[in-house]
Each structure stands twice: as C-alpha cells, then as structure tokens.
Design a protein around this motif. Sequence first.
Motif, PDB file in Angstrom:
ATOM      1  N   ASN A   1      16.569 113.319  57.924  1.00 36.38           N
ATOM      2  CA  ASN A   1      15.601 113.978  58.805  1.00 36.38           C
ATOM      3  C   ASN A   1      16.253 114.709  59.966  1.00 36.38           C
ATOM      4  O   ASN A   1      15.804 115.787  60.363  1.00 36.38           O
ATOM      5  CB  ASN A   1      14.611 112.948  59.350  1.00 36.38           C
ATOM      6  N   VAL A   2      17.307 114.124  60.544  1.00 34.09           N
ATOM      7  CA  VAL A   2      17.925 114.702  61.741  1.00 34.09           C
ATOM      8  C   VAL A   2      19.053 115.666  61.395  1.00 34.09           C
ATOM      9  O   VAL A   2      19.157 116.758  61.959  1.00 34.09           O
ATOM     10  CB  VAL A   2      18.450 113.588  62.671  1.00 34.09           C
ATOM     11  N   PHE A   3      19.903 115.270  60.451  1.00 32.90           N
ATOM     12  CA  PHE A   3      21.115 116.040  60.181  1.00 32.90           C
ATOM     13  C   PHE A   3      21.103 116.753  58.824  1.00 32.90           C
ATOM     14  O   PHE A   3      22.078 117.412  58.474  1.00 32.90           O
ATOM     15  CB  PHE A   3      22.340 115.122  60.259  1.00 32.90           C
ATOM     16  N   ASP A   4      20.015 116.573  58.079  1.00 34.17           N
ATOM     17  CA  ASP A   4      19.922 117.161  56.732  1.00 34.17           C
ATOM     18  C   ASP A   4      21.115 116.735  55.883  1.00 34.17           C
ATOM     19  O   ASP A   4      21.640 117.508  55.075  1.00 34.17           O
ATOM     20  CB  ASP A   4      19.857 118.690  56.811  1.00 34.17           C
ATOM     21  N   TYR A   5      21.541 115.489  56.092  1.00 33.51           N
ATOM     22  CA  TYR A   5      22.651 114.936  55.319  1.00 33.51           C
ATOM     23  C   TYR A   5      22.109 113.820  54.438  1.00 33.51           C
ATOM     24  O   TYR A   5      21.530 112.850  54.933  1.00 33.51           O
ATOM     25  CB  TYR A   5      23.740 114.398  56.245  1.00 33.51           C
ATOM     26  N   GLU A   6      22.291 113.992  53.140  1.00 31.52           N
ATOM     27  CA  GLU A   6      21.743 113.026  52.190  1.00 31.52           C
ATOM     28  C   GLU A   6      22.885 112.376  51.427  1.00 31.52           C
ATOM     29  O   GLU A   6      23.816 113.040  50.991  1.00 31.52           O
ATOM     30  CB  GLU A   6      20.796 113.742  51.218  1.00 31.52           C
ATOM     31  N   TYR A   7      22.807 111.069  51.282  1.00 28.43           N
ATOM     32  CA  TYR A   7      23.862 110.356  50.573  1.00 28.43           C
ATOM     33  C   TYR A   7      23.263 109.168  49.828  1.00 28.43           C
ATOM     34  O   TYR A   7      22.170 108.700  50.143  1.00 28.43           O
ATOM     35  CB  TYR A   7      24.947 109.876  51.542  1.00 28.43           C
ATOM     36  N   ALA A   8      24.008 108.698  48.842  1.00 32.98           N
ATOM     37  CA  ALA A   8      23.552 107.540  48.067  1.00 32.98           C
ATOM     38  C   ALA A   8      23.665 106.288  48.927  1.00 32.98           C
ATOM     39  O   ALA A   8      24.678 106.067  49.587  1.00 32.98           O
ATOM     40  CB  ALA A   8      24.405 107.384  46.812  1.00 32.98           C
ATOM     41  N   VAL A   9      22.620 105.502  48.952  1.00 33.00           N
ATOM     42  CA  VAL A   9      22.601 104.300  49.787  1.00 33.00           C
ATOM     43  C   VAL A   9      23.196 103.134  49.012  1.00 33.00           C
ATOM     44  O   VAL A   9      22.658 102.734  47.975  1.00 33.00           O
ATOM     45  CB  VAL A   9      21.159 103.956  50.220  1.00 33.00           C
ATOM     46  N   PRO A  10      24.327 102.566  49.471  1.00 24.99           N
ATOM     47  CA  PRO A  10      24.921 101.420  48.761  1.00 24.99           C
ATOM     48  C   PRO A  10      24.084 100.162  48.938  1.00 24.99           C
ATOM     49  O   PRO A  10      23.644  99.858  50.038  1.00 24.99           O
ATOM     50  CB  PRO A  10      26.298 101.272  49.433  1.00 24.99           C
ATOM     51  N   MET A  11      23.828  99.456  47.862  1.00 30.01           N
ATOM     52  CA  MET A  11      23.011  98.260  47.906  1.00 30.01           C
ATOM     53  C   MET A  11      23.737  97.052  47.328  1.00 30.01           C
ATOM     54  O   MET A  11      23.128  96.146  46.797  1.00 30.01           O
ATOM     55  CB  MET A  11      21.700  98.488  47.125  1.00 30.01           C
TER      56      MET A  11
END
Length: 263
Positions: A250-260
């Motif tokens: 939302n803030v930086f327009d940076y999308e990454y895979a969330v490690p779980m």
Amino acid sequence: MATTKNVQSIERAFSILELYQRTGCSEYSLKEISNELGLNKSTAFGLINTLTNLGYLRQNSENQKYALGLKLLSLSNTVKVQNIIIRAAHPYLEQICRKYGETVHCAVRHQGGVIYVDKVEATGSITISTQVGTQNDLHCTGVGKCLLAYMSPEEQERIYTGSLRTMTYNTITNSERLREEIRRVRQNGYAVDQEEISLGLSCVAVPVSSARETAACAISVSGMTSRIQTATANGLIDELKWVASSISKNVFDYEYAVPMDHP
C-alpha cells in the motif's frame, strides 16, 4: 511547567531558513539576509556558512547568493514518508490490538537506534511504558532487531562493536551472539525480544519492506511473556507478516512473497 530560554544561535539559524518561506524569494545575498534579519554581517556569515556546510543552504556560484539546500527536501520527504506509514499502518495496528489484546507499535530507525512513531495500547492489558517519540536501542528490541537485520554491513558492524547496554540479564550484549540473532531474524522474517528490556515482558516484531533488502519500519506486539507465547502459538507471527506485506504494498508498491515457515 518550567520554561528555558531558547538558544539564540539556533533561533537565528532557523530565522534564516524561515526567511525563504516567509518571503517566497528563492535566493538571498549575505548582505540581504543580514539586512532582512537585523544581523551584523559577521554573525550572518557564520550562520550561513554553517548551514551551507550542513547542506541546508547552497550557494549559487554565478551570483554568490544563497538558496535552500536539498537537505531540507530530504528531511521533508522523511516526515512525509513517516506520516504515510502511520496512516497506512494504524488501522492494521488497531486490528491486531483488538484481536490479541496486546499493545502494538510501529517504529523507524533514528540516530543509531529506533523511535516509536505509532502505538495502539490495549485496554485492560499490562501498561507498556513506551510513548510515541520514545527512542530505544536496536540490539534489545524486536523492532530494532528487524531494522538492524537490513542495515548495511558497515552500519551493522558499528552496532556490533559498539556499546551494547544491559537492560536485563536476558539482554544480548555479546557481539557474536547478536550477529547470530540477526542472522536468525533475516532467515525467519521476524524478531523477538525475550524479556530483554523488561523482565516479564516480551514482544514479536516483523520488518516492513520498501524494497528488496530494505526495511522502512517495523511493527511489533508486546505484552506479558506468557500471553505473547500464547498469541505466537495462535498465529500471531503469520498475521504480522501479512500485515507487513500489506503495508509494503500500500505504501511503497512493493510486493513480495510472505514466508510462513517459522517454527
């Protein structure tokens, strides 16, 4: 409330910067600044020279006049980014606070440490003494470890080899142990403070990324150790990671895979 006198040299320095804002003029000569502010030339020159050396003013080599420097723009952008982060993150902090009944923080790097820029305190939960604007250390806070994990190697080394103050007997004050701790933070995608600031209190934190290998801020959940352990067992870390990912997008327009894959 007791008051103290302002430092005159600082007042004068700010009056020079505010002169440009007040008049809208883009450039001033030394003589013009001196006349506008009623300062003698030697005093004005000393202040202008210092502000120029620090980057808050710059001199036009063609006419020798002074204009506002890019350092001010950098500070302005920092304030804007922090405000955007707060606005974007706050609803998520409230959501986590309601769900787990614990205090939630958002913090950014500041002068070799961290500063809390937002806080949502749970009602009926144990009081956490931090306030917005409070500064703390990197090595013994969950948010601090998250930010430390994504600092440059040179910056990290200054922390590792510097003074690591002891807060409790759980505080990591050995540089090698801290290096290993930070390696785990990067590997797992989250950090913990296990009663390292205050006995009986623990926290879990995750970094918020603005780009690859860059942490813009960190968010954490703090409370009594037993309650944080229970919350962690009930999915707190995964939820924090999803929140951090959402803020990054939302803030930086940076999308990454969330490690779980945390333990």
